[in-house]
Design a protein around this motif. Structure first.
Motif, PDB file in Angstrom:
ATOM      1  N   ASP A 136     -62.862 -23.101 110.633  1.00 33.65           N
ATOM      2  CA  ASP A 136     -63.789 -22.367 110.183  1.00 33.65           C
ATOM      3  C   ASP A 136     -65.703 -22.401 110.518  1.00 33.65           C
ATOM      4  O   ASP A 136     -66.494 -22.241 110.425  1.00 33.65           O
ATOM      5  N   HIS A 137     -65.388 -23.855 112.020  1.00 32.00           N
ATOM      6  CA  HIS A 137     -66.917 -23.547 112.821  1.00 32.00           C
ATOM      7  C   HIS A 137     -67.079 -22.414 113.728  1.00 32.00           C
ATOM      8  O   HIS A 137     -65.841 -21.838 113.973  1.00 32.00           O
TER       9      HIS A 137
ATOM     10  N   ALA B 298     -50.379  -7.389 124.282  1.00 31.86           N
ATOM     11  CA  ALA B 298     -50.162  -8.622 122.565  1.00 31.86           C
ATOM     12  C   ALA B 298     -49.644  -9.498 123.064  1.00 31.86           C
ATOM     13  O   ALA B 298     -48.577 -10.162 123.706  1.00 31.86           O
ATOM     14  N   VAL B 299     -49.869 -10.001 121.326  1.00 27.14           N
ATOM     15  CA  VAL B 299     -50.021 -12.049 121.693  1.00 27.14           C
ATOM     16  C   VAL B 299     -49.147 -12.399 120.573  1.00 27.14           C
ATOM     17  O   VAL B 299     -50.053 -11.201 119.388  1.00 27.14           O
ATOM     18  N   SER B 300     -48.742 -13.108 120.134  1.00 29.65           N
ATOM     19  CA  SER B 300     -48.561 -13.844 118.839  1.00 29.65           C
ATOM     20  C   SER B 300     -49.272 -15.446 118.050  1.00 29.65           C
ATOM     21  O   SER B 300     -49.385 -15.613 119.599  1.00 29.65           O
ATOM     22  N   VAL B 301     -49.322 -15.789 117.485  1.00 27.30           N
ATOM     23  CA  VAL B 301     -49.475 -16.745 117.875  1.00 27.30           C
ATOM     24  C   VAL B 301     -48.285 -17.861 116.920  1.00 27.30           C
ATOM     25  O   VAL B 301     -48.193 -17.717 115.965  1.00 27.30           O
ATOM     26  N   ASN B 302     -49.024 -19.632 117.171  1.00 24.88           N
ATOM     27  CA  ASN B 302     -48.149 -19.880 117.160  1.00 24.88           C
ATOM     28  C   ASN B 302     -48.755 -21.556 116.429  1.00 24.88           C
ATOM     29  O   ASN B 302     -49.626 -22.057 116.521  1.00 24.88           O
ATOM     30  N   PRO B 303     -47.864 -22.979 115.966  1.00 17.78           N
ATOM     31  CA  PRO B 303     -48.680 -23.400 115.395  1.00 17.78           C
ATOM     32  C   PRO B 303     -49.070 -24.686 116.163  1.00 17.78           C
ATOM     33  O   PRO B 303     -49.886 -25.604 116.065  1.00 17.78           O
ATOM     34  N   VAL B 304     -47.853 -24.372 117.908  1.00 14.24           N
ATOM     35  CA  VAL B 304     -48.638 -25.060 118.427  1.00 14.24           C
ATOM     36  C   VAL B 304     -50.190 -24.416 118.956  1.00 14.24           C
ATOM     37  O   VAL B 304     -51.204 -26.018 119.328  1.00 14.24           O
ATOM     38  N   ASP B 305     -50.145 -23.871 119.249  1.00 15.36           N
ATOM     39  CA  ASP B 305     -51.960 -22.661 118.949  1.00 15.36           C
ATOM     40  C   ASP B 305     -52.856 -23.784 118.421  1.00 15.36           C
ATOM     41  O   ASP B 305     -54.392 -24.668 119.182  1.00 15.36           O
TER      42      ASP B 305
ATOM     43  N   ARG C  15     -58.978 -15.889 112.090  1.00 16.05           N
ATOM     44  CA  ARG C  15     -58.442 -15.353 110.751  1.00 16.05           C
ATOM     45  C   ARG C  15     -56.287 -16.180 111.493  1.00 16.05           C
ATOM     46  O   ARG C  15     -55.947 -16.345 110.359  1.00 16.05           O
ATOM     47  N   ALA C  16     -55.986 -15.319 112.201  1.00 15.76           N
ATOM     48  CA  ALA C  16     -54.254 -16.288 112.903  1.00 15.76           C
ATOM     49  C   ALA C  16     -54.314 -17.336 112.923  1.00 15.76           C
ATOM     50  O   ALA C  16     -53.237 -17.833 111.767  1.00 15.76           O
ATOM     51  N   HIS C  17     -55.496 -18.167 113.150  1.00 15.06           N
ATOM     52  CA  HIS C  17     -55.079 -19.964 112.886  1.00 15.06           C
ATOM     53  C   HIS C  17     -55.252 -20.354 111.538  1.00 15.06           C
ATOM     54  O   HIS C  17     -54.835 -21.411 110.908  1.00 15.06           O
TER      55      HIS C  17
ATOM     56  N   LEU D 255     -51.558 -19.786 109.313  1.00 14.97           N
ATOM     57  CA  LEU D 255     -50.744 -20.464 110.185  1.00 14.97           C
ATOM     58  C   LEU D 255     -51.591 -21.863 109.194  1.00 14.97           C
ATOM     59  O   LEU D 255     -50.837 -22.864 109.266  1.00 14.97           O
ATOM     60  N   GLU D 256     -52.736 -22.609 109.590  1.00 15.05           N
ATOM     61  CA  GLU D 256     -52.715 -23.840 108.940  1.00 15.05           C
ATOM     62  C   GLU D 256     -52.658 -24.018 107.648  1.00 15.05           C
ATOM     63  O   GLU D 256     -52.762 -25.220 106.887  1.00 15.05           O
ATOM     64  N   SER D 257     -52.417 -23.142 106.699  1.00 13.21           N
ATOM     65  CA  SER D 257     -52.427 -23.366 105.658  1.00 13.21           C
ATOM     66  C   SER D 257     -50.755 -23.065 105.215  1.00 13.21           C
ATOM     67  O   SER D 257     -50.871 -23.224 103.726  1.00 13.21           O
ATOM     68  N   ASN D 258     -50.356 -23.350 106.045  1.00 14.88           N
ATOM     69  CA  ASN D 258     -48.391 -23.475 105.995  1.00 14.88           C
ATOM     70  C   ASN D 258     -48.121 -22.896 104.982  1.00 14.88           C
ATOM     71  O   ASN D 258     -46.922 -22.606 104.001  1.00 14.88           O
ATOM     72  N   THR D 259     -48.710 -20.772 104.404  1.00 13.24           N
ATOM     73  CA  THR D 259     -47.940 -19.596 103.862  1.00 13.24           C
ATOM     74  C   THR D 259     -48.206 -18.992 104.942  1.00 13.24           C
ATOM     75  O   THR D 259     -47.116 -17.425 104.713  1.00 13.24           O
ATOM     76  N   ALA D 260     -47.884 -19.115 106.402  1.00 15.40           N
ATOM     77  CA  ALA D 260     -47.758 -17.547 107.139  1.00 15.40           C
ATOM     78  C   ALA D 260     -46.367 -17.050 106.644  1.00 15.40           C
ATOM     79  O   ALA D 260     -45.041 -18.350 106.857  1.00 15.40           O
ATOM     80  N   LYS D 261     -45.309 -15.744 106.826  1.00 24.20           N
ATOM     81  CA  LYS D 261     -43.973 -15.731 106.847  1.00 24.20           C
ATOM     82  C   LYS D 261     -44.018 -14.957 108.119  1.00 24.20           C
ATOM     83  O   LYS D 261     -44.516 -14.602 108.470  1.00 24.20           O
ATOM     84  N   GLY D 262     -42.488 -14.987 108.729  1.00 22.52           N
ATOM     85  CA  GLY D 262     -42.641 -14.927 110.373  1.00 22.52           C
ATOM     86  C   GLY D 262     -43.774 -14.919 111.324  1.00 22.52           C
ATOM     87  O   GLY D 262     -44.397 -15.974 111.201  1.00 22.52           O
ATOM     88  N   LYS D 263     -44.021 -13.210 112.104  1.00 20.61           N
ATOM     89  CA  LYS D 263     -44.825 -14.382 113.421  1.00 20.61           C
ATOM     90  C   LYS D 263     -46.438 -13.326 112.912  1.00 20.61           C
ATOM     91  O   LYS D 263     -46.534 -11.641 112.434  1.00 20.61           O
TER      92      LYS D 263
END
Length: 337
Positions: free
Chosen positions: A13-14, A39-46, A318-320, A323-331
């Motif tokens: 949020d910063h 194109a790129v996708s976002v993963n928890p490692v990011d 937005r993507a990060h 993911l940090e909310s632990n509610t994402a489905k798929g990619k």
């Protein structure tokens, strides 16, 4: 070239958590491909690296590992690709990430993109497909002979990126009974669509959920999310001489609890081969080409769930955050600069 980077480990949020920047274009050497990222996708490692790994003082770091794009130039030692090839890959955590217009990647961890997918659909898959494939066939050593019956796989966190492809691989390529875990109606339905035989609720005791379905002890378990919180239940539900594979960053686990049942514990990190330049590093190239064939044959499908628009700092934030909310489905996928 345009890129998205960060200077400090900050909350998403910063305002400066991720920044739109201009960087010099890289040049291909050795076995590197210079890829124009589409194109790129976002993963928890990011998100983990953004929060925990600060760049050197005054420097910028570029995140992102999943990518699809077009080869624009090749190093002098490249033998597997040529300019103009459409490719997909998951990169290396030892090198700059894919959130840039141009990106260097070793050809040994790159695959030819499925002809049947667009760039966004393809970018959703490489990191999770490699992780799931290595976990299932190399760590757990599950047979690809579908006539081998009587064993089962519990996928904890089956609606996430890795779970979404692991469920497909296990259902389509093995004789395993596939059990996924989820906690919301939409994710339960998602896992069923991907092929799981059963879905259980991971907000309840897992062993009780398995018994409720009348299933025998599970022979294989994949801990993809919150394995530490579920560990006692895994110990209870897993079959004697079973196998547990993990990918998440668990805290202290009392692995001695696995001894009575002679359960083996396996770690999977898809970056190991590129990080240590292992002799079998090329297997990720072969793996991605095989997954591409399976996609084009209709055996596997993309795990793309959401398109977040162009590749820029605002959309990556937005993507990060999701993911940090632990509610994402798929990619989650972003495409174009």
């Amino acid at each position: 070239m345009k890129a998205i980077a960060y200077r400090n480990t900050l909350s998403i949020d910063h305002a400066d958590a991720l920044l739109d920047v201009e960087l010099p274009a890289p040049v291909a050497a050795g076995r590197d491909l210079l890829v124009e990222v589409k194109a790129v996708s976002v993963n928890p490692v990011d998100t983990k690296i953004r929060r925990n790994r600060a760049p050197a003082e005054g420097e910028l770091a570029v995140l992102g590992w999943d990518a699809s794009g077009i080869v624009r130039a090749v190093g002098p030692d490249v033998t597997l690709f040529q300019p103009g090839d459409r490719v997909w890959y998951a990169g290396s955590i030892a090198r700059p990430g894919t959130n840039s217009e141009l990106h260097l990647v070793d050809e040994r961890i790159v695959g030819h993109m499925p002809a049947s997918l667009d760039f966004a659909e393809a970018a959703a898959m490489p990191l999770t497909a490699i992780t799931a494939w290595e976990l299932l066939f190399e760590r757990l050593q599950v047979s690809r002979d579908k006539s081998v019956q009587g064993q089962s796989l519990l996928v904890i966190g089956a609606a996430g990126g890795v779970g979404s492809i692991l469920v497909q691989l296990a259902r389509q390529l093995t004789g395993l009974t596939v059990i996924g875990s989820a906690s919301r109606p939409d994710t339960v339905e998602w896992i069923k669509q991907l092929g799981a035989h059963h879905v259980i609720d991971h907000t309840r005791p897992l062993s009780e959920e398995i018994k409720r379905l009348g299933l025998p002890p599970v022979s294989h378990v994949a801990g993809l999310n919150q394995t530490e919180a579920h560990f006692a239940q895994i110990v209870e539900l897993i079959a004697p001489q079973g196998k547990l594979a993990m990918i998440d960053d668990s805290g202290a686990l009392d692995v001695g609890l696995l001894k009575t049942k002679s359960v083996s514990l396996h770690w999977e990190l898809m970056f190991t081969r590129s990080l240590f330049q292992t002799e079998d590093m090329h297997k990720q190239h072969e793996l991605l080409d095989e997954v591409a064939r399976l996609v084009d044959a209709g055996v596997l499908k993309t795990t793309l769930a959401e398109r977040f628009g162009k590749i820029d700092a605002a959309n990556l934030k937005r993507a990060h955050r999701l993911l940090e909310s632990n509610t994402a489905k798929g990619k989650i996928v972003l495409e174009g600069f």
